[in-house]
Structures are given as structure tokens and as C-alpha cells.
Design a protein around this motif. Structure first.
Motif, PDB file in Angstrom:
ATOM      1  N   PHE A   1      -2.073   6.012  -3.780  1.00 16.95           N
ATOM      2  CA  PHE A   1      -2.137   6.284  -2.340  1.00 16.95           C
ATOM      3  C   PHE A   1      -1.190   7.420  -1.963  1.00 16.95           C
ATOM      4  O   PHE A   1      -1.517   8.294  -1.186  1.00 16.95           O
ATOM      5  CB  PHE A   1      -1.786   5.028  -1.548  1.00 16.95           C
TER       6      PHE A   1
ATOM      7  N   SER B   1      -4.757  -3.922  -2.022  1.00 12.26           N
ATOM      8  CA  SER B   1      -4.601  -3.662  -0.589  1.00 12.26           C
ATOM      9  C   SER B   1      -5.667  -4.350   0.255  1.00 12.26           C
ATOM     10  O   SER B   1      -5.458  -4.593   1.441  1.00 12.26           O
ATOM     11  CB  SER B   1      -4.613  -2.156  -0.311  1.00 12.26           C
ATOM     12  N   ASN B   2      -6.834  -4.671  -0.313  1.00 11.02           N
ATOM     13  CA  ASN B   2      -7.862  -5.347   0.484  1.00 11.02           C
ATOM     14  C   ASN B   2      -8.052  -6.799   0.070  1.00 11.02           C
ATOM     15  O   ASN B   2      -8.963  -7.476   0.540  1.00 11.02           O
ATOM     16  CB  ASN B   2      -9.200  -4.603   0.422  1.00 11.02           C
TER      17      ASN B   2
ATOM     18  N   ASP C   1     -10.594  -1.512   5.992  1.00 12.86           N
ATOM     19  CA  ASP C   1     -10.834  -2.698   5.172  1.00 12.86           C
ATOM     20  C   ASP C   1     -11.113  -3.909   6.052  1.00 12.86           C
ATOM     21  O   ASP C   1     -12.043  -4.688   5.803  1.00 12.86           O
ATOM     22  CB  ASP C   1      -9.625  -2.992   4.279  1.00 12.86           C
TER      23      ASP C   1
ATOM     24  N   LEU D   1       0.823  -1.202   0.000  1.00 10.86           N
ATOM     25  CA  LEU D   1       0.000   0.000   0.000  1.00 10.86           C
ATOM     26  C   LEU D   1       0.858   1.253   0.000  1.00 10.86           C
ATOM     27  O   LEU D   1       0.569   2.226  -0.704  1.00 10.86           O
ATOM     28  CB  LEU D   1      -0.929  -0.011   1.217  1.00 10.86           C
TER      29      LEU D   1
ATOM     30  N   LYS E   1      -4.824   3.273   8.522  1.00 12.12           N
ATOM     31  CA  LYS E   1      -6.246   3.612   8.601  1.00 12.12           C
ATOM     32  C   LYS E   1      -7.020   2.896   7.512  1.00 12.12           C
ATOM     33  O   LYS E   1      -8.098   2.336   7.760  1.00 12.12           O
ATOM     34  CB  LYS E   1      -6.440   5.119   8.471  1.00 12.12           C
ATOM     35  N   LYS E   2      -6.486   2.891   6.285  1.00 11.28           N
ATOM     36  CA  LYS E   2      -7.167   2.189   5.196  1.00 11.28           C
ATOM     37  C   LYS E   2      -7.249   0.690   5.481  1.00 11.28           C
ATOM     38  O   LYS E   2      -8.297   0.063   5.304  1.00 11.28           O
ATOM     39  CB  LYS E   2      -6.446   2.423   3.867  1.00 11.28           C
TER      40      LYS E   2
END
Length: 580
Positions: free
Chosen positions: A177, A359-360, A338, A171, A333-334
Motif C-alpha cells: 500500500f 485489510s478487507n 471494501d 493497512l 478510500k480503500k
């Protein structure tokens, strides 16, 4: 303190004597446990949680255990003086020398009798051998549906932990990002310098801080870390902050009696109504260099008189290290959102097609596999139809209808897994698969396909599905092979005029080895409006098309029972060429 270790709970399993690892602790909150607001200190709660979980782990292992890591903890409410804290810990699954312990905490009002949930956590403990031989933990024997589900999901959570740092690195290296983060910095004004929030404190580890193994108690270290984090947060907001979340963290090394424990905290970033505080714990004795014990990241809110989050001032990060912490806080935070959004929600609360991005991916994969395992573990299946050796089962709960088709085939389980897990070959036996194209090879276990299926009506459009397929080989003997399917969305493949976009809530296969040459295959589907028309007549007993479909599957498997391995058939990971 009331501590209950369920000595009298035994489970018989195939002649073996299994003792439950469940341990309960109840504590009444006294003023000495509380902060100046009359609320239980989270640090004290963490000590009780760690103690209860350690006793559970040692009960299962039969030897000393140490805390290795703790997953994200979300605190849903505070606990007041006079209330009772009830903690329950139980080993969900044992691996080689490590085990996952599930911890549940609720508070009890002695006057009203009301119980309310405070938090849930999953901790990993490692068994320490007292001799020269390596510890080999015995397996957990689930006795209820819930225990079976947690035992199965523990393997997925372990997989997620092992990829935690990899997700963070990917990420931070994501171009889109980085652009968002730089834009946020440029827009900020009237910010507070983070240096004003810096805290450093030292603690001398005394015998009262050590556990029965003479190491510094993990819960005590967490309590000290929470203390300096609160000070850092208070310096920014000039008020009393409330701890909401502790991110997943790892203990990197032990600390002993006599250590000087240096605790450092600083606010890394603020997000309108919340802030992240980073805390580091290091130890030394005499003139030796500092040893890194643990790092943790805690999210705080400041509540007004009505319990609503207050607006927090932005910050100015320090050059270099401060900006690095600022960016990493944005990434965490992201990741935190998620994990909470995809994993913590019930299946009915998650939108059918969650947008996929690298990222997820780990959390979508976890949700995919866990949803299938939860359906497979249900114990209220009803036999709706059976023809020869192909059986159709259903289970209806609230507004959800699930079905299961089950049969045995004279093909080894590992070979059946290889053949069934490649969706591109499914059109060889399933008439509902007109075409299947691989879109993304995420890694060796996860793939994203576009599947085309015929229209149910004579004049309707064909349907297309964007499916995430997650494959899992068995973790232990007795575990099944798993192939889980669910819908996701890809910006590169939006719905088109030529097809009706369909959704798969949860579907997939489990494959058990009955013997070396025979496997039992179960296909599951949580019926969505797009899928139900294909099976409704079978469920109603008006036809048996499911029989011909899975007879074709059985025939296909037998005809291909000898062939290349999964690594030769399935594609290798393909890099995304279009930024998401």
C-alpha cells in the motif's frame, strides 16, 4: 414538524410487555433549511436524524442517552425545497449500556406522491444513568423477519466498529500500500496546495444548541462540521460540492453550553472525481486546553449540469502532517470501498469469490456471518423430507434455492460448536469432505481452509474450495452459536489443473442450546451449481443421503462430547508469509 412516537405499538413476549422503540419524524424542507442551490443542507438533515435516533434510544432505555458513534452514511440523492423528509429510527439491538439504532431516510414529493430513498445509517447510543446504579438495558424483542435480521446483524456491526482503528493501522503499515501511495505522489503535477483549502471557524454553544441534557446536541456539532467541510471543498473546486459520504466517526467527549467550539477543515486528498475533507471539532472554556470532541471525514463530488461528476485537480500535501493525512485518506478510500462493495451490496450482487486480504477481512467476515443469519431468519421454510429426527427443509425465492438440515443431539451446545467449527475434523463424518487443510489462521474467530470434495460423476475431477470459516459464540442468552462458510480467493492458491474450483455462496451451522446437555443443530446452504448435485436427489425425495450424513455427524458429536476446549483444538492465528 410531525413527530410520531409509536405509543400504541406493543408486543407481547412470554408474558412481558414490550413497547416498540420506533420513532418517526417528518419535516417539510423550507428555504431556511436549504443552501443557495435550493437543496436541503446535509447538516440540517444530520440534526433531524440525530434527534429522531436519540428519541428512539431514550424510548427504549427509559433514561437519557448520548450519541457515541455513527457508521458510514452514503447519501444517494439531494432533497429540494418543498419536499418532505421522512425519517424512521428504531433500536435494532441493546447490549449492556449501549444500543444500535437503525435510521432510514426518504424524501417525498407532495405533488407526485413519489417516495425515494436518501440514506440509511446505524448510530450507537449510550444510556446515561440518572442515579448511582449502572444502566442495564432490556433486550429488543423482534416481531418481524426484518427486525430479527437487524437484531442479529447488529452484533456483527458492533464487532466491526471495535476493529475499525486496527484495520486502518494494519493497512497503513502494509508495504504494498505504501509503494502505491508514493507512486501516486510522484505522478502528480499541476496540483493545488492543500493549505489553500484550510478553514477554521469558532462557534459559541448557546442554550438553543443544547439538548435536554444541557450537552451540545450531537446533530448540531455534525451540522457545524459539515459547514466548514463544504467551505474547504469549495475552495479547491471553485464550485458547489455535493456531499456523498461521511465515514464512520466517534464522539470522543461531551460539549456543554458556554463552550467555544473550534472547527477545522482541510482537503486531505483528491481522487479524480471526488475529494476527502477532514474535519476536527475541539472545545474549550476560558483558558482551559482544547478538548477533542470529534473528527470526521467527508467525501464530496462536484456535478456538472447533467449530474455527472467533474474531474478534480490533484493536491500537493503539506510536509509531515499533510503527507500523513494524504496517506490516511488513501487508506480510508480503500476501506470505504471494501465496506461499500462487500457489506452494502445484496448477497446476489457480490461475486462468489471475493479476493481476501488482511485489510478487507473484517468486512468479508461480516458478509459471511450476515448472509448465514439472513438465510436462517427466513420464515418460509418448507419441510421436504424427514427421517426419524433428521429433517430437510427448503426455500426457493427467485433464482435462489436454500436448504436446511436440522437435528438434535445429546451434546452441550458449546461442545458441539467446538467440534463442528474445526473443518479439519469434518471428514470424520461427512463423506463429501475428502481432505481439508488449514491455509490461514486469521484470528481466533476466522480461518481459511482448502477443502477437497469428490467428483459427482464417475470420471470427473475432484473439486476444491477455498473457504472462509467465521465462528461466533452467542452475544446474549438465546443467541445461537454460528459457523459461517463462504468462498474467497487467495492469490497464493489459484485454481489448478488437478481440480475443478468450486464456489460456496453461503453455508454454515447454527447451534442452539435446548438444555444444558442437548443442542439443536441446523446446517444451511444456499445451493450453488457445484453444491446442488450433492443434494438434488434428497430435495426431490428420491433418496435420503442427507440422513446418513447427519446421523454420522450426530454419532461423531456424541463420541467426542467430552474433550478439550475450542482454544486447545483450533489453531492460533498464523501470519501470512506471502504478501497478497
Amino acid at each position: 414538524m410531525a413527530l410520531e412516537s409509536l405509543n400504541d405499538l406493543h408486543i407481547e413476549d412470554e408474558g412481558q410487555h414490550y413497547i416498540s422503540s420506533e420513532v418517526k419524524m417528518s419535516q417539510i424542507v423550507l428555504p431556511c433549511h436549504a443552501n443557495h442551490c435550493g437543496e436541503l443542507s446535509v447538516g440540517q438533515l444530520l440534526k433531524w436524524m440525530d434527534c429522531t435516533a436519540c428519541l428512539s434510544a431514550e424510548r427504549h432505555a427509559g433514561c437519557p442517552c448520548v450519541t457515541a458513534s455513527v457508521d458510514d452514511i452514503y447519501f444517494e440523492q439531494t432533497i429540494s425545497v418543498g419536499q418532505v423528509v421522512n425519517i424512521k429510527a428504531k433500536v435494532n439491538r441493546a447490549f449492556n449500556s449501549s444500543m444500535e439504532v437503525g435510521i432510514k431516510v426518504n424524501c417525498e414529493d407532495l405533488y407526485s406522491g413519489l417516495h425515494s430513498r436518501v440514506c440509511q445509517a446505524f448510530a450507537t447510543f449510550v444510556a446515561r444513568s440518572t442515579g448511582t446504579s449502572k444502566v442495564q438495558l432490556k433486550q429488543v424483542v423482534p416481531s418481524t423477519y426484518r427486525e430479527q435480521v437487524e437484531n442479529s446483524l447488529a452484533a456483527e456491526r458492533r464487532r466491526m466498529r471495535l476493529k475499525h482503528h486496527e484495520i486502518m493501522d494494519e493497512l497503513l503499515n502494509n508495504t504494498s500500500f505504501q509503494i502505491t501511495e508514493e507512486a501516486d505522489i510522484r505522478e502528480e503535477d499541476k496540483a493545488v496546495e492543500t493549505e489553500r483549502t484550510r478553514v477554521e471557524s469558532v462557534e459559541l454553544v448557546l442554550p438553543t444548541h443544547a439538548n435536554h441534557q444541557a450537552n451540545t446536541f450531537g446533530g448540531q456539532i455534525m451540522a457545524w462540521m459539515e459547514n466548514v467541510a463544504i467551505i474547504a471543498a469549495s475552495r479547491l473546486c471553485k464550485a458547489h460540492p455535493t456531499l456523498r459520504t461521511i465515514d464512520m466517526f466517534y464522539f470522543r467527549g461531551p460539549s456543554q453550553v458556554g463552550d467555544r467550539l473550534v472547527l477545522k477543515a482541510i482537503v486531505n486528498n483528491t481522487f479524480k472525481n471526488s475529494m476527502e475533507v477532514g474535519v476536527c471539532a475541539e472545545a474549550y472554556q476560558g483558558e482551559e486546553p482544547l478538548r477533542h470532541i470529534n473528527s470526521a471525514f467527508m467525501t464530496f463530488e462536484v456535478l456538472d449540469e447533467k449530474g455527472r461528476p467533474c474531474l478534480l485537480p490533484p493536491i500537493i500535501p503539506e510536509p509531515q502532517e499533510g503527507k500523513r493525512r494524504y496517506r490516511e485518506a488513501l487508506a480510508r478510500k480503500k476501506i470505504r470501498l471494501d465496506r461499500k462493495y462487500i457489506i452494502s451490496c445484496k448477497q446476489t450482487e457480490v461475486p462468489l469469490s471475493v479476493p481476501w486480504d488482511p485489510s478487507n477481512q473484517v468486512y468479508l467476515s461480516y458478509n459471511n456471518v450476515s448472509a448465514l443469519k439472513m438465510i436462517a431468519a427466513k420464515n418460509n421454510w418448507v419441510l421436504s423430507s424427514k427421517k426419524n429426527k433428521v429433517s430437510l427443509y427448503t426455500v426457493e425465492e427467485k433464482q435462489s434455492l436454500c436448504f436446511r438440515v436440522e437435528f438434535e443431539v445429546d451434546v452441550p451446545a458449546h461442545r458441539a460448536f467446538t467440534l463442528v467449527s474445526d473443518l479439519r475434523q469434518r471428514q470424520e463424518w461427512d463423506p463429501h469432505y475428502t481432505r481439508c487443510e488449514l491455509l490461514i489462521g486469521v484470528d481466533e474467530d476466522d480461518f481459511i481452509y482448502q477443502v477437497i470434495t469428490p467428483s459427482v460423476g464417475d470420471k470427473g475431477k475432484d473439486q476444491d474450495f477455498i473457504l472462509l470459516a467465521s465462528r461466533r459464540p452467542p452475544c446474549n442468552s438465546g443467541d445461537p452459536y454460528v459457523i459461517a462458510l463462504r468462498s474467497v480467493t487467495l492469490p497464493t492458491h489459484p485454481p489448478t489443473e488437478g481440480f475443478n474450483r468450486g464456489e460456496v455462496v453461503c453455508a454454515g451451522f447454527t447451534i442452539y442450546a435446548v438444555s444444558e446437555s442437548v443442542s439443536k443443530i441446523s446446517y444451511y446452504n444456499q445451493a450453488s451449481p457445484e453444491v446442488l448435485p450433492y443434494i438434488s436427489t434428497d430435495i426431490a425425495g428420491l433418496s435420503s443421503s442427507f440422513y446418513s450424513t447427519f446421523c454420522a455427524c450426530s454419532r461423531y458429536l456424541r463420541e467426542n462430547k467430552v474433550g478439550p476446549s475450542a482454544s486447545d483444538i483450533l489453531p492460533s492465528a498464523v501470519e501470512l508469509k506471502t504478501p497478497l
